[in-house]
Design an enzyme around this catalytic site. Sequence first.
Site, PDB file in Angstrom:
ATOM      1  N   ASP A   1       0.855  -1.185   0.000  1.00  0.00           N
ATOM      2  CA  ASP A   1       0.000   0.000   0.000  1.00  0.00           C
ATOM      3  C   ASP A   1       0.888   1.231   0.000  1.00  0.00           C
ATOM      4  OD1 ASP A   1      -1.768   2.050   0.430  1.00  0.00           O
ATOM      5  OD2 ASP A   1      -2.387   1.406   2.431  1.00  0.00           O
TER       6      ASP A   1
ATOM      7  N   HIS B   1      -1.879  12.758 -10.072  1.00  0.00           N
ATOM      8  CA  HIS B   1      -3.091  13.410 -10.594  1.00  0.00           C
ATOM      9  C   HIS B   1      -4.353  12.619 -10.281  1.00  0.00           C
ATOM     10  CE1 HIS B   1      -3.292  11.415 -14.887  1.00  0.00           C
ATOM     11  NE2 HIS B   1      -3.119  10.516 -13.930  1.00  0.00           N
TER      12      HIS B   1
END
Length: 331
Positions: A218, A237
């Site tokens: 993660d 983004h």
Amino acid sequence: MFSLLMGCYASQCIAVAADLKIADYVHEAPRKPSDIARYTQCEARAMQRLMRALAGIGVFHEREDGSFELTVTGELLRSDIPGSLQPIARLIGSELQWPTLGNLSHTVRTGEPAFDHVFGMSMWEYLATNADAHALFHSSMSAFSTAEIRAILGNYDFSSAITVVDVAGGQGNLLAAIVDKYPHVEGILFERPEVTREARDQFVANGLGHRCRAIAGDMFSTIPSGADCYIMKSVLHNWGDERAAQLLRTCRDAMVDRATLLIITRVVRPANEPDLSKFQDLNMLINLNGAERTADEFRELLGSADLQLDEIIATPSPLSILVCTPGGSVR
């Protein structure tokens, strides 16, 4: 103004042509609309009107005998060429993206992703449960890879790197290209478990299994530490400022003082300058609550994670390479 308003028709016509693979058929020789209709199992008169409209914007060329041929622009819709935009055209006009664009007003009014409003779940959740949408999305993301990777390798020198960690690097195409070009470099792909399994197979198939590793984890919790070069290509983004800053802080924690972080991304141009990144920014907002950012916005975001922006390297692609180092480090 009316010409701008009709742009939605142009993009949908291109998407339909891409979905029907018309360019794959027409590139062999000029074709009559009736022939194209038989090939695509469509209605002949409707096909003629679609082709006529697309010829009017330079995708096809209508000949005097009523047949159509591909233009240089239309070649990009072929599915069998490097750099094909066919998957991207299909995605833009698909049921995955078109309804969310139609609900842009919801996002502007609320600041919330239109995707969640339309589908009742996040885009990532939807892709995890819909195999066809997942395949279309990832094929469109891969469509840019060849040109983008060429642009990155042609504009950044990785010769000083020893270990490169590609954070959320997909199936590892960029990492494999770097390791292949620089024989002394070892690569680590850091991704989700289901992605790393595919990446490992590709590394082995390309003869790079001994120098490329795929590690699952993660990225908001921990990132492999100790490397001298980290890469985030088209990653930040996807996230709003809070989550993007959290990701950068996690990366900063993994970096030694001499390490470099390369953020490979679009950089939004100054006010009033034409820039497709400004529309891509809205695309990220309505689908993921993400954002494209200006150079100043990147500097502020990086500063919140004790990182500094040293240089912005433009490439022939829409992406730039932001060279970042730990805050206050001496280079």
